[in-house]
Motif scaffolding. Sequence first.
Motif, short mmCIF file in Angstrom:
data_model
loop_
_atom_site.label_atom_id
_atom_site.label_comp_id
_atom_site.label_asym_id
_atom_site.label_seq_id
_atom_site.Cartn_x
_atom_site.Cartn_y
_atom_site.Cartn_z
N PHE A 8 3.03 -9.17 -1.00
CA PHE A 8 2.16 -9.33 -2.44
C PHE A 8 0.71 -9.26 -2.41
N LEU A 9 -0.04 -9.02 -2.79
CA LEU A 9 -0.88 -8.91 -3.48
C LEU A 9 -1.72 -10.59 -4.80
N THR A 19 -5.70 6.96 -6.20
CA THR A 19 -6.14 5.44 -5.34
C THR A 19 -5.26 4.43 -5.09
N GLY A 20 -6.14 3.54 -4.74
CA GLY A 20 -4.64 1.74 -4.02
C GLY A 20 -4.87 2.02 -1.89
N MET A 21 -4.47 0.62 -2.25
CA MET A 21 -4.13 -0.38 -0.86
C MET A 21 -3.28 0.28 0.13
N PHE A 73 4.48 13.67 -17.01
CA PHE A 73 3.75 12.75 -18.27
C PHE A 73 3.47 14.48 -19.05
N GLY A 74 4.95 15.03 -18.60
CA GLY A 74 5.22 16.11 -19.55
C GLY A 74 4.58 17.88 -19.45
N GLY A 75 4.09 17.31 -17.93
CA GLY A 75 3.94 18.55 -16.99
C GLY A 75 2.69 18.22 -16.25
N GLY A 76 1.55 17.13 -17.05
CA GLY A 76 0.21 17.21 -17.54
C GLY A 76 -0.10 16.45 -15.69
N GLN A 77 -1.45 16.41 -16.13
CA GLN A 77 -2.20 15.82 -14.55
C GLN A 77 -1.97 14.46 -15.17
N PHE A 78 -2.55 13.59 -13.41
CA PHE A 78 -2.63 12.08 -13.93
C PHE A 78 -2.55 11.49 -12.72
N VAL A 79 -2.82 10.16 -12.87
CA VAL A 79 -4.11 9.67 -11.31
C VAL A 79 -2.82 8.56 -11.25
N LEU A 80 -2.59 8.79 -9.63
CA LEU A 80 -1.71 8.13 -8.60
C LEU A 80 -2.72 6.53 -8.11
N THR A 81 -1.24 5.59 -8.14
CA THR A 81 -2.66 4.55 -7.71
C THR A 81 -1.57 3.49 -7.30
N GLY A 82 -1.81 2.30 -6.65
CA GLY A 82 -0.97 1.09 -5.97
C GLY A 82 -1.02 0.81 -4.84
N ASN A 83 -1.05 -0.38 -3.83
CA ASN A 83 -0.56 -1.36 -3.89
C ASN A 83 0.60 -0.87 -2.27
N TYR A 84 0.63 0.31 -1.83
CA TYR A 84 1.64 0.52 -1.44
C TYR A 84 1.80 0.24 0.16
N PRO A 85 3.30 0.55 -0.20
CA PRO A 85 4.07 -0.07 1.25
C PRO A 85 3.46 0.77 2.53
N LEU A 131 0.03 6.70 -12.91
CA LEU A 131 1.14 6.30 -12.42
C LEU A 131 0.86 5.44 -11.27
N GLU A 132 1.17 3.58 -11.01
CA GLU A 132 1.48 2.93 -9.92
C GLU A 132 2.21 2.57 -9.34
N VAL A 133 2.87 3.36 -8.45
CA VAL A 133 4.09 3.09 -7.20
C VAL A 133 3.96 1.22 -6.45
N GLY A 134 5.06 0.94 -7.31
CA GLY A 134 5.52 -0.18 -6.08
C GLY A 134 4.52 -1.75 -6.82
N PRO A 135 4.89 -1.81 -8.63
CA PRO A 135 4.04 -2.65 -8.68
C PRO A 135 4.52 -4.09 -8.32
N GLY A 136 5.59 -4.14 -7.75
CA GLY A 136 6.08 -5.70 -7.37
C GLY A 136 6.23 -6.24 -8.71
N MET A 137 5.03 -7.77 -8.90
CA MET A 137 5.09 -9.01 -10.10
C MET A 137 3.64 -8.46 -10.86
#
Length: 266
Positions: free
Chosen positions: A14-15, A129-131, A95-107, A37-43
Amino acid sequence: MKQVRPKKNLGQHFLTDLSIAKSIADTVDVCPSLPVLEVGPGMGVLTQYLVEKPREVRVVEIDRESVAYLHEHFPKLANNIIGEDFLHMDLEGLFGGGQFVLTGNYPYDISSQIFFKMLDNKDLIPCCTGMIQREVALRMASAPGNKNYGILSVLIQAWYDVEYLFTVDENVFNPPPKVKSAVIRMTRNSVTDLGCDWQLFRRVVKTVFNQRRKMLRVSLRQLLSADSVSPGFFDRELMTCRPEQLSVAQFVELTNLVSWQLKTSD
């Protein structure tokens, strides 16, 4: 509710540095207005800055304890907290088939799998984007001729421009990982047609990098037997190269050569 206990089996680190969390959240601004969409938000250290932006935010978290924490601390996100495994999600209707940004502090242990899933959904994800682990980030952003250049470099750079943004030290995590981290950003390039068969391209790239110290005329024999290729096929100048020397365009050329050879040898 007390804080979530980091779980080793989920690769949770956890950051704790809020300024770094905000900097990561701001990397999504390169694609304004698109949902996130954030992957693995933790806390929710990153989530708290994402929800301040004028766009829809959804989070996907496999850890039940973290999901409960998020529901308690981010009640406005209640309908957008997804308690699933990202790797098994169907992203088409997210998101209804629409585009989105992917981000997160990835495992760390599944970051490559996350990016392979991104590639499978590249038309839905114009920005990611992400770490991640610094070593993986260096590979993804590496240019041909560099020792870090490899499978991830070629496959991702075929469709995305990759930016290595900054390095993150171990001491800003709980628990501290044994390696440094890095923040990256990938934005779709202008390529809409790679100019070759994508599945064969992936196969060729993986095959030759599995023997990265050998010339292509040696490693390609995993795909093409010497007695079935056309005369002179392995005598081309390109075949004297090693995989880390080839640009994406040269891998496209190589894939088309292999494709032609496979068709003629049938």
